[in-house]
Design a protein around this motif. Structure first.
Motif, PDB file in Angstrom:
ATOM      1  N   UNK A  46      58.984  57.801  38.475  1.00 33.31           N
ATOM      2  CA  UNK A  46      58.307  56.842  37.595  1.00 33.31           C
ATOM      3  C   UNK A  46      59.217  56.438  36.429  1.00 33.31           C
ATOM      4  N   UNK A  47      59.944  57.408  35.889  1.00 36.56           N
ATOM      5  CA  UNK A  47      60.832  57.128  34.755  1.00 36.56           C
ATOM      6  C   UNK A  47      62.045  56.302  35.166  1.00 36.56           C
ATOM      7  N   UNK A  48      62.411  56.351  36.426  1.00 34.91           N
ATOM      8  CA  UNK A  48      63.495  55.511  36.933  1.00 34.91           C
ATOM      9  C   UNK A  48      62.987  54.111  37.222  1.00 34.91           C
ATOM     10  N   UNK A  49      61.811  54.048  37.828  1.00 36.82           N
ATOM     11  CA  UNK A  49      61.247  52.764  38.253  1.00 36.82           C
ATOM     12  C   UNK A  49      60.835  51.882  37.078  1.00 36.82           C
ATOM     13  N   UNK A  50      60.126  52.440  36.133  1.00 30.56           N
ATOM     14  CA  UNK A  50      59.524  51.649  35.060  1.00 30.56           C
ATOM     15  C   UNK A  50      60.528  50.861  34.222  1.00 30.56           C
ATOM     16  N   UNK A  51      61.610  51.459  33.734  1.00 29.16           N
ATOM     17  CA  UNK A  51      62.527  50.677  32.877  1.00 29.16           C
ATOM     18  C   UNK A  51      63.584  49.863  33.617  1.00 29.16           C
ATOM     19  N   UNK A  52      63.511  49.772  34.927  1.00 28.05           N
ATOM     20  CA  UNK A  52      64.547  49.038  35.671  1.00 28.05           C
ATOM     21  C   UNK A  52      64.712  47.602  35.178  1.00 28.05           C
ATOM     22  N   UNK A  53      63.620  46.892  35.057  1.00 28.96           N
ATOM     23  CA  UNK A  53      63.700  45.499  34.615  1.00 28.96           C
ATOM     24  C   UNK A  53      64.206  45.418  33.181  1.00 28.96           C
ATOM     25  N   UNK A  54      63.739  46.327  32.336  1.00 25.58           N
ATOM     26  CA  UNK A  54      64.173  46.331  30.938  1.00 25.58           C
ATOM     27  C   UNK A  54      65.661  46.661  30.819  1.00 25.58           C
ATOM     28  N   UNK A  55      66.170  47.513  31.722  1.00 26.46           N
ATOM     29  CA  UNK A  55      67.602  47.810  31.703  1.00 26.46           C
ATOM     30  C   UNK A  55      68.416  46.537  31.904  1.00 26.46           C
ATOM     31  N   UNK A  66      53.150  48.134  30.445  1.00 25.98           N
ATOM     32  CA  UNK A  66      54.319  48.976  30.686  1.00 25.98           C
ATOM     33  C   UNK A  66      54.592  49.888  29.492  1.00 25.98           C
ATOM     34  N   UNK A  67      54.355  49.381  28.274  1.00 26.69           N
ATOM     35  CA  UNK A  67      54.541  50.210  27.083  1.00 26.69           C
ATOM     36  C   UNK A  67      53.578  51.393  27.095  1.00 26.69           C
ATOM     37  N   UNK A  68      52.348  51.145  27.513  1.00 27.33           N
ATOM     38  CA  UNK A  68      51.358  52.223  27.639  1.00 27.33           C
ATOM     39  C   UNK A  68      51.819  53.256  28.665  1.00 27.33           C
ATOM     40  N   UNK A  69      52.354  52.784  29.793  1.00 28.65           N
ATOM     41  CA  UNK A  69      52.864  53.684  30.829  1.00 28.65           C
ATOM     42  C   UNK A  69      54.061  54.479  30.327  1.00 28.65           C
ATOM     43  N   UNK A  70      54.943  53.841  29.566  1.00 27.32           N
ATOM     44  CA  UNK A  70      56.102  54.541  29.012  1.00 27.32           C
ATOM     45  C   UNK A  70      55.655  55.645  28.068  1.00 27.32           C
ATOM     46  N   UNK A  71      54.694  55.337  27.199  1.00 30.30           N
ATOM     47  CA  UNK A  71      54.180  56.341  26.266  1.00 30.30           C
ATOM     48  C   UNK A  71      53.599  57.529  27.021  1.00 30.30           C
ATOM     49  N   UNK A  72      52.819  57.267  28.068  1.00 25.86           N
ATOM     50  CA  UNK A  72      52.233  58.345  28.870  1.00 25.86           C
ATOM     51  C   UNK A  72      53.321  59.161  29.567  1.00 25.86           C
ATOM     52  N   UNK A  73      54.349  58.488  30.073  1.00 27.86           N
ATOM     53  CA  UNK A  73      55.449  59.198  30.726  1.00 27.86           C
ATOM     54  C   UNK A  73      56.223  60.074  29.746  1.00 27.86           C
ATOM     55  N   UNK A  74      56.444  59.568  28.534  1.00 28.47           N
ATOM     56  CA  UNK A  74      57.137  60.367  27.517  1.00 28.47           C
ATOM     57  C   UNK A  74      56.339  61.637  27.236  1.00 28.47           C
ATOM     58  N   UNK A  75      55.031  61.500  27.103  1.00 29.66           N
ATOM     59  CA  UNK A  75      54.190  62.669  26.862  1.00 29.66           C
ATOM     60  C   UNK A  75      54.266  63.639  28.039  1.00 29.66           C
ATOM     61  N   UNK A  76      54.212  63.117  29.264  1.00 26.76           N
ATOM     62  CA  UNK A  76      54.336  63.967  30.452  1.00 26.76           C
ATOM     63  C   UNK A  76      55.690  64.665  30.485  1.00 26.76           C
ATOM     64  N   UNK A  77      56.736  63.929  30.137  1.00 31.65           N
ATOM     65  CA  UNK A  77      58.077  64.503  30.147  1.00 31.65           C
ATOM     66  C   UNK A  77      58.225  65.656  29.171  1.00 31.65           C
ATOM     67  N   UNK A  78      57.722  65.492  27.963  1.00 29.22           N
ATOM     68  CA  UNK A  78      57.800  66.583  26.993  1.00 29.22           C
ATOM     69  C   UNK A  78      56.946  67.773  27.426  1.00 29.22           C
ATOM     70  N   UNK A  79      55.837  67.505  28.115  1.00 27.83           N
ATOM     71  CA  UNK A  79      55.020  68.593  28.650  1.00 27.83           C
ATOM     72  C   UNK A  79      55.801  69.335  29.735  1.00 27.83           C
ATOM     73  N   UNK A  80      56.470  68.594  30.616  1.00 27.16           N
ATOM     74  CA  UNK A  80      57.253  69.214  31.673  1.00 27.16           C
ATOM     75  C   UNK A  80      58.413  70.046  31.123  1.00 27.16           C
TER      76      UNK A  80
END
Length: 149
Positions: A46-55, A66-80
């Motif tokens: 998910x972290x690879x897929x989501x920012x592809x266009x922004x890259x 997408x910003x909401x998804x990024x925020x949720x992924x950041x939270x998941x990442x810090x949990x992991x």
């Protein structure tokens, strides 16, 4: 069923269809929601897929969803990061978190600026796996981008 979802996810990942790979891992997580390995794989995809266009197009191309998804992924990442991970898995997680932070508008206003946070995450990723090309690439990409806003 669990193993079949993992196999399907690997095949879609090999075909670079990360959306389908993520969906297969989501289904695997419904069977074994406590699987650290699957949760880490799902995060990485998910972290690879989501920012592809922004890259390619820049941070302004990220819409509110997408910003909401990024925020949720950041939270998941810090949990992991709190879970026991192998060095390579931790390095990949840190690299993807660093990438996501560069696009997460929430960090822009925090006391720990998004640039400083990303720098620390990338540096730790490189320290864990100094010869891993992806960690080195994204750290360099971030450093070049932060010098030329």
């Amino acid at each position: 069923m669990f193993q079949s979802y993992l196999s399907v996810a690997e095949e879609f990942k090999r075909l670079d269809n990360l959306e389908y790979a993520r969906q297969a891992l989501d289904k695997a997580l419904t069977i074994y929601p406590d699987s650290i390995s699957v949760a880490s794989q799902r995060f990485a995809i998910a972290a690879t897929e989501l920012p592809r266009e922004a890259d390619f197009l820049g941070a302004m191309s990220i819409d509110d969803q997408e910003q909401t998804e990024i925020t949720a992924l950041v939270q998941d990442g810090f949990r992991l990061l709190q879970l026991p991970l192998a060095r390579a898995e931790r390095s990949e997680l840190l690299t993807q978190l660093g990438r996501l932070l560069t696009y997460d508008s929430t960090w822009a206003d925090s006391a720990w600026s998004h640039s400083g946070a990303a720098d620390e995450l990338f540096a730790e990723a490189v320290q864990l796996t100094p010869s891993r090309a992806e960690a080195l690439f994204w750290h360099g990409h971030h450093l070049l981008g932060s010098e030329n806003p």
